[in-house]
Design an enzyme around this catalytic site. Structure first.
Site, PDB file in Angstrom:
ATOM      1  N   ASP A 221       0.891  -1.165   0.000  1.00 44.12           N
ATOM      2  CA  ASP A 221       0.000   0.000   0.000  1.00 44.12           C
ATOM      3  C   ASP A 221       0.927   1.212   0.000  1.00 44.12           C
ATOM      4  O   ASP A 221       1.609   1.469   1.001  1.00 44.12           O
ATOM      5  CB  ASP A 221      -0.889  -0.011   1.257  1.00 44.12           C
ATOM      6  CG  ASP A 221      -1.786   1.223   1.331  1.00 44.12           C
ATOM      7  OD1 ASP A 221      -1.684   2.102   0.447  1.00 44.12           O
ATOM      8  OD2 ASP A 221      -2.588   1.306   2.284  1.00 44.12           O
TER       9      ASP A 221
ATOM     10  N   ASN B  18       3.277   5.254 -10.177  1.00 44.41           N
ATOM     11  CA  ASN B  18       2.140   5.102 -11.092  1.00 44.41           C
ATOM     12  C   ASN B  18       0.813   4.852 -10.358  1.00 44.41           C
ATOM     13  O   ASN B  18      -0.252   5.176 -10.864  1.00 44.41           O
ATOM     14  CB  ASN B  18       2.476   3.929 -12.035  1.00 44.41           C
ATOM     15  CG  ASN B  18       1.306   3.452 -12.842  1.00 44.41           C
ATOM     16  OD1 ASN B  18       0.858   4.121 -13.766  1.00 44.41           O
ATOM     17  ND2 ASN B  18       0.779   2.280 -12.483  1.00 44.41           N
TER      18      ASN B  18
ATOM     19  N   LYS C 170      10.788   9.214  -1.395  1.00 46.01           N
ATOM     20  CA  LYS C 170      11.759   9.323  -0.295  1.00 46.01           C
ATOM     21  C   LYS C 170      12.634   8.060  -0.233  1.00 46.01           C
ATOM     22  O   LYS C 170      13.864   8.143  -0.179  1.00 46.01           O
ATOM     23  CB  LYS C 170      11.015   9.518   1.039  1.00 46.01           C
ATOM     24  CG  LYS C 170      11.945   9.608   2.224  1.00 46.01           C
ATOM     25  CD  LYS C 170      11.203   9.877   3.518  1.00 46.01           C
ATOM     26  CE  LYS C 170      12.175   9.823   4.688  1.00 46.01           C
ATOM     27  NZ  LYS C 170      11.508  10.052   5.965  1.00 46.01           N
TER      28      LYS C 170
ATOM     29  N   TYR D 230      -8.597  14.581  -6.717  1.00 39.34           N
ATOM     30  CA  TYR D 230      -7.673  14.066  -7.747  1.00 39.34           C
ATOM     31  C   TYR D 230      -6.947  15.248  -8.389  1.00 39.34           C
ATOM     32  O   TYR D 230      -5.738  15.211  -8.601  1.00 39.34           O
ATOM     33  CB  TYR D 230      -8.481  13.276  -8.781  1.00 39.34           C
ATOM     34  CG  TYR D 230      -7.679  12.527  -9.834  1.00 39.34           C
ATOM     35  CD1 TYR D 230      -7.227  11.226  -9.614  1.00 39.34           C
ATOM     36  CD2 TYR D 230      -7.420  13.106 -11.079  1.00 39.34           C
ATOM     37  CE1 TYR D 230      -6.531  10.523 -10.603  1.00 39.34           C
ATOM     38  CE2 TYR D 230      -6.723  12.420 -12.072  1.00 39.34           C
ATOM     39  CZ  TYR D 230      -6.284  11.125 -11.826  1.00 39.34           C
ATOM     40  OH  TYR D 230      -5.593  10.439 -12.812  1.00 39.34           O
TER      41      TYR D 230
ATOM     42  N   LYS E  41      -2.895  15.724  -8.273  1.00 36.06           N
ATOM     43  CA  LYS E  41      -2.077  15.696  -9.496  1.00 36.06           C
ATOM     44  C   LYS E  41      -1.388  17.052  -9.733  1.00 36.06           C
ATOM     45  O   LYS E  41      -0.282  17.092 -10.273  1.00 36.06           O
ATOM     46  CB  LYS E  41      -2.922  15.282 -10.702  1.00 36.06           C
ATOM     47  CG  LYS E  41      -3.452  13.833 -10.622  1.00 36.06           C
ATOM     48  CD  LYS E  41      -2.347  12.788 -10.642  1.00 36.06           C
ATOM     49  CE  LYS E  41      -2.885  11.375 -10.809  1.00 36.06           C
ATOM     50  NZ  LYS E  41      -1.834  10.343 -10.798  1.00 36.06           N
TER      51      LYS E  41
HETATM   52  N1  NAD Z   1      -6.526   5.922 -17.349  1.00 33.51           N
HETATM   53  C1  NAD Z   1      -6.486   7.208 -17.661  1.00 33.51           C
HETATM   54  O1  NAD Z   1      -7.245   7.679 -18.525  1.00 33.51           O
HETATM   55  C2  NAD Z   1      -5.503   8.114 -16.965  1.00 33.51           C
HETATM   56  C3  NAD Z   1      -5.459   9.460 -17.364  1.00 33.51           C
HETATM   57  C4  NAD Z   1      -4.541  10.296 -16.760  1.00 33.51           C
HETATM   58  C5  NAD Z   1      -3.682   9.808 -15.799  1.00 33.51           C
HETATM   59  N2  NAD Z   1      -3.753   8.510 -15.413  1.00 33.51           N
HETATM   60  C6  NAD Z   1      -2.800   8.044 -14.393  1.00 33.51           C
HETATM   61  O2  NAD Z   1      -2.123   6.896 -14.871  1.00 33.51           O
HETATM   62  C7  NAD Z   1      -1.704   6.099 -13.754  1.00 33.51           C
HETATM   63  C8  NAD Z   1      -2.075   4.639 -13.982  1.00 33.51           C
HETATM   64  O3  NAD Z   1      -3.470   4.505 -13.925  1.00 33.51           O
HETATM   65  P1  NAD Z   1      -4.254   3.410 -14.768  1.00 33.51           P
HETATM   66  O4  NAD Z   1      -5.043   4.148 -15.760  1.00 33.51           O
HETATM   67  O5  NAD Z   1      -3.358   2.327 -15.196  1.00 33.51           O
HETATM   68  O6  NAD Z   1      -5.284   2.899 -13.642  1.00 33.51           O
HETATM   69  P2  NAD Z   1      -5.538   1.462 -13.013  1.00 33.51           P
HETATM   70  O7  NAD Z   1      -6.650   1.658 -12.053  1.00 33.51           O
HETATM   71  O8  NAD Z   1      -5.681   0.440 -14.079  1.00 33.51           O
HETATM   72  O9  NAD Z   1      -4.165   1.164 -12.234  1.00 33.51           O
HETATM   73  C9  NAD Z   1      -3.835   1.765 -11.002  1.00 33.51           C
HETATM   74  C10 NAD Z   1      -3.298   0.669 -10.092  1.00 33.51           C
HETATM   75  O10 NAD Z   1      -2.907   1.273  -8.844  1.00 33.51           O
HETATM   76  C11 NAD Z   1      -3.252   0.350  -7.814  1.00 33.51           C
HETATM   77  N3  NAD Z   1      -3.351   1.040  -6.529  1.00 33.51           N
HETATM   78  C12 NAD Z   1      -4.375   1.822  -6.085  1.00 33.51           C
HETATM   79  N4  NAD Z   1      -4.140   2.209  -4.832  1.00 33.51           N
HETATM   80  C13 NAD Z   1      -2.932   1.687  -4.468  1.00 33.51           C
HETATM   81  C14 NAD Z   1      -2.160   1.740  -3.293  1.00 33.51           C
HETATM   82  N5  NAD Z   1      -2.590   2.405  -2.205  1.00 33.51           N
HETATM   83  N6  NAD Z   1      -0.972   1.092  -3.251  1.00 33.51           N
HETATM   84  C15 NAD Z   1      -0.543   0.390  -4.349  1.00 33.51           C
HETATM   85  N7  NAD Z   1      -1.242   0.292  -5.486  1.00 33.51           N
HETATM   86  C16 NAD Z   1      -2.426   0.935  -5.545  1.00 33.51           C
HETATM   87  C17 NAD Z   1      -4.586  -0.235  -8.259  1.00 33.51           C
HETATM   88  O11 NAD Z   1      -4.880  -1.447  -7.589  1.00 33.51           O
HETATM   89  C18 NAD Z   1      -4.350  -0.405  -9.750  1.00 33.51           C
HETATM   90  O12 NAD Z   1      -3.863  -1.699 -10.055  1.00 33.51           O
HETATM   91  C19 NAD Z   1      -2.342   6.744 -12.521  1.00 33.51           C
HETATM   92  O13 NAD Z   1      -1.376   7.557 -11.871  1.00 33.51           O
HETATM   93  C20 NAD Z   1      -3.442   7.609 -13.094  1.00 33.51           C
HETATM   94  O14 NAD Z   1      -3.779   8.694 -12.264  1.00 33.51           O
HETATM   95  C21 NAD Z   1      -4.646   7.646 -15.973  1.00 33.51           C
END
Ligand code: NAD
Length: 259
Positions: A62, A89, A123, A157, A161
């Site tokens: 986490d 990520n 960190k 959010y 960000k």
């Molecule tokens: N999908 C989009 O359209 C989009 C757009 C802009 C930015 N982003 C950014 O891209 C990045 C990847 O997102 P994604 O689209 O692959 O989403 P996703 O939901 O498929 O993947 C995010 C992953 O983070 C994990 N996660 C959540 N909380 C956590 C925690 N406390 N500790 C460890 N893992 C944790 C989730 O279980 C998930 O597997 C993120 O930073 C998101 O903000 C996504």
């Protein structure tokens, strides 16, 4: 493509859409990859799906929990001896809730994952980069175009960000001379699970604001395929990008700059 041969790459949230895809791309480029996610089943599926491509180490984490993150870094160094690249990520979404409708519980959770999680992982990363020989390493933060504008997400959010921009530049300023680079990629849209579980619960006001301000969301032209996003992140963390530090890149097909 073997320019990450023997490099150790740690990707948070690598059970999810971008993280898992990116892990596969780094493995194909010769890296040893650390997978971590809070979601045990997604993590296991990623580990099983990717272990045929190269050396993989997976641990549940986490990112909002400092002890959990410290354990991950310790286990990674025990396993691979060093860390070269960390991709921040992992993130969660806020269902487009505006400030007046945001429960403090939601605020605390989103900030703890998207912002505090990024801090805690960064960190551990810089302290490991400074301690190892040869010294140095790379952080790539994954933000969002919601970190540039006010209407792509709800208050929490958006705030989380936006804060990554400052965090990225601050790390670059303090650590650049010590061989550590930190850059930020702000994706437009990607076809992942991030919004899916909230789909029916999005705030209507937010959806109207989004549609009105960003037609590219409706016609899909803001979407960036995962292979293109992964190439950009890998480039930033490679020696080819050694002059880039503290940079903020919108990976959105140019939508924000032309909006
Ligand atoms: N999908 C989009 O359209 C989009 C757009 C802009 C930015 N982003 C950014 O891209 C990045 C990847 O997102 P994604 O689209 O692959 O989403 P996703 O939901 O498929 O993947 C995010 C992953 O983070 C994990 N996660 C959540 N909380 C956590 C925690 N406390 N500790 C460890 N893992 C944790 C989730 O279980 C998930 O597997 C993120 O930073 C998101 O903000 C996504």
């Amino acid at each position: 493509m073997t320019f990450f041969k023997s490099k150790v790459v740690l990707i948070t949230g690598s059970g999810g859409g971008l993280g898992r895809y990116l892990a596969g791309a780094y493995l194909e480029a010769g890296a040893q990859v650390v997978l971590c996610d809070i979601h045990e089943e997604k993590l296991k599926a990623a580990e099983e799906g990717l272990s045929g491509k190269g050396p993989v180490f997976a641990q549940k984490v986490d990112v909002a929990d400092e002890e959990s993150v410290k354990g991950l870094f310790k286990a990674t160094v025990n396993k691979f001896g060093r860390i070269d690249v960390v991709v921040n990520n992992a993130a969660i979404f806020d269902a487009l809730a505006p400030v007046g409708k945001t429960d403090k519980v939601l605020w605390d959770r989103v900030i703890s994952v998207n912002l505090t999680g990024n801090f805690v992982v960064s960190k551990e990363a810089v302290n490991q980069f400074l301690a190892q020989e040869p010294q140095g390493g790379n952080i790539v933060n994954i933000g969002s175009i919601a970190g540039t504008k006010g209407y792509f997400a709800g208050i929490t959010y958006t705030a989380s960000k936006h804060a990554l921009r400052g965090m990225t530049m601050n790390i670059a300023s303090y650590y650049g001379k010590k061989g550590i680079r930190c850059n930020l990629v702000q994706p437009g849209g990607m076809d992942t699970e991030l919004y899916k579980e909230l789909e029916g619960n999005m705030e209507a006001e937010g959806l109207i604001l989004l549609g009105g301000n960003c037609p590219a969301l409706k016609d899909g032209s803001i979407m960036v395929p995962l292979d293109k996003m992964s190439s950009l992140i890998m480039f930033l963390s490679s020696d080819s990008a050694s002059s880039l530090n503290g940079q903020i890149l919108n990976a959105d097909n140019g939508m924000v700059s032309s909006a």
